[in-house]
Design a protein around this motif. Structure first.
Motif, mmCIF file in Angstrom:
data_model
loop_
_atom_site.group_PDB
_atom_site.id
_atom_site.type_symbol
_atom_site.label_atom_id
_atom_site.label_comp_id
_atom_site.label_asym_id
_atom_site.label_seq_id
_atom_site.Cartn_x
_atom_site.Cartn_y
_atom_site.Cartn_z
ATOM 1 N N TYR A 79 1.652 1.447 2.481
ATOM 2 C CA TYR A 79 0.730 2.534 2.825
ATOM 3 C C TYR A 79 0.913 2.986 4.267
ATOM 4 C CZ TYR A 79 -2.194 -0.851 5.335
ATOM 5 O OH TYR A 79 -2.656 -1.787 6.219
ATOM 6 N N SER B 237 4.592 -3.340 2.069
ATOM 7 C CA SER B 237 3.994 -4.409 1.268
ATOM 8 C C SER B 237 4.729 -5.735 1.466
ATOM 9 C CB SER B 237 4.029 -4.025 -0.212
ATOM 10 O OG SER B 237 3.648 -5.119 -1.022
ATOM 11 N N THR C 219 7.909 0.143 -0.266
ATOM 12 C CA THR C 219 6.592 0.396 -0.853
ATOM 13 C C THR C 219 5.495 -0.093 0.090
ATOM 14 O OG1 THR C 219 7.429 0.227 -3.109
ATOM 15 C CG2 THR C 219 5.074 -0.133 -2.797
ATOM 16 N N TYR D 299 0.151 6.468 0.069
ATOM 17 C CA TYR D 299 0.773 5.303 -0.564
ATOM 18 C C TYR D 299 2.154 5.712 -1.065
ATOM 19 C CZ TYR D 299 1.423 1.084 -3.325
ATOM 20 O OH TYR D 299 1.911 -0.097 -3.825
#
Length: 230
Positions: free
Chosen positions: A220, A54, A218, A202
């Motif tokens: 996916y 992210s 963090t 995720y």
């Protein structure tokens, strides 16, 4: 008499053909039914994924290690587990990501070196739930909780062959954290033992200290892999 003999000959032949066809259909049905069975099976999967961290986790570039964890795009995952019922199972998850870069320039007796390396190792326990199974297909969700270790190292400098001077000063950083994975995926059985698997995963991971130009991992991952069940 000849017509009666033909009728008597063809009738047993038709009966044998019908019985053979029925037996073949029964075997095909048994195979499809066995392919949809997961209860009391041991499974092993190897998945290769493309991961994306992210943007909210990204920080200023790590000048000390020269590492940017957001460049780690490839992730390997191995799951080994057991299905306690047709729908519920448990497994051990091991994840691995790594990357190494090195640049060497030679100018006479002077060698300029710049390099860095990054690695992430995950080990956790997970729960698997299969809400849908039909013939060769099954859909699943996974929830994994575990420990993660991230390491970043790098540096730059010069080596002079004539004088033997070495100005390279490598820097290393290590962070440990917990991680949480949630996955949605599908399996397709190629046979009683081998199956294809894929999922969308995720992950949530936050570090106490920034490392490798990020504050956590963090993001996916899209995974594809091969599995075996026994």
């Amino acid at each position: 008499n000849n017509s009666n003999q033909k009728l008597e000959t063809s009738t047993p032949y038709e009966s044998i053909r019908f019985i053979g066809e029925a037996e073949r259909l029964r075997e095909d049905y048994k195979l499809l039914k066995s392919l949809s069975q997961w209860q009391n099976t041991l499974f092993v999967t190897l998945k290769l994924g493309h991961q994306n961290i992210s943007k909210k986790q990204r920080t200023a570039f790590d000048e000390e290690t020269l590492v940017d964890f957001s460049d780690l795009k490839t992730a390997w995952n191995i799951d080994v587990g057991y299905m306690f019922s047709q729908k519920i199972g448990g497994f051990l998850n091991v994840g691995l990501s790594f990357k190494k870069e090195q640049d060497i320039n030679i100018n006479g007796s002077n060698i300029s070196v710049t390099g860095n390396g990054a690695g992430v190792v995950k080990i956790g326990l997970g729960v698997k739930y299969l809400p849908f199974t039909k013939d060769r297909w099954s859909l699943y969700t996974d929830l994994v909780i575990g420990s993660l270790r991230a390491k970043a190292g790098g540096g730059s400098g010069n080596i002079n062959i004539s004088s033997g001077n070495n100005s390279i000063s490598p820097e290393e950083k290590t962070e440990k954290s917990k991680y949480l994975n949630f996955s949605l995926g599908a399996n397709y059985r190629l046979g009683r033992t081998v199956f294809l698997t894929s999922n969308f995963q995720y992950s949530i991971t936050n570090f106490e200290n920034n490392i490798g130009s990020v504050s956590g991992l963090t993001g996916y991952t899209i995974n594809l892999g091969l599995g075996f069940s026994f």
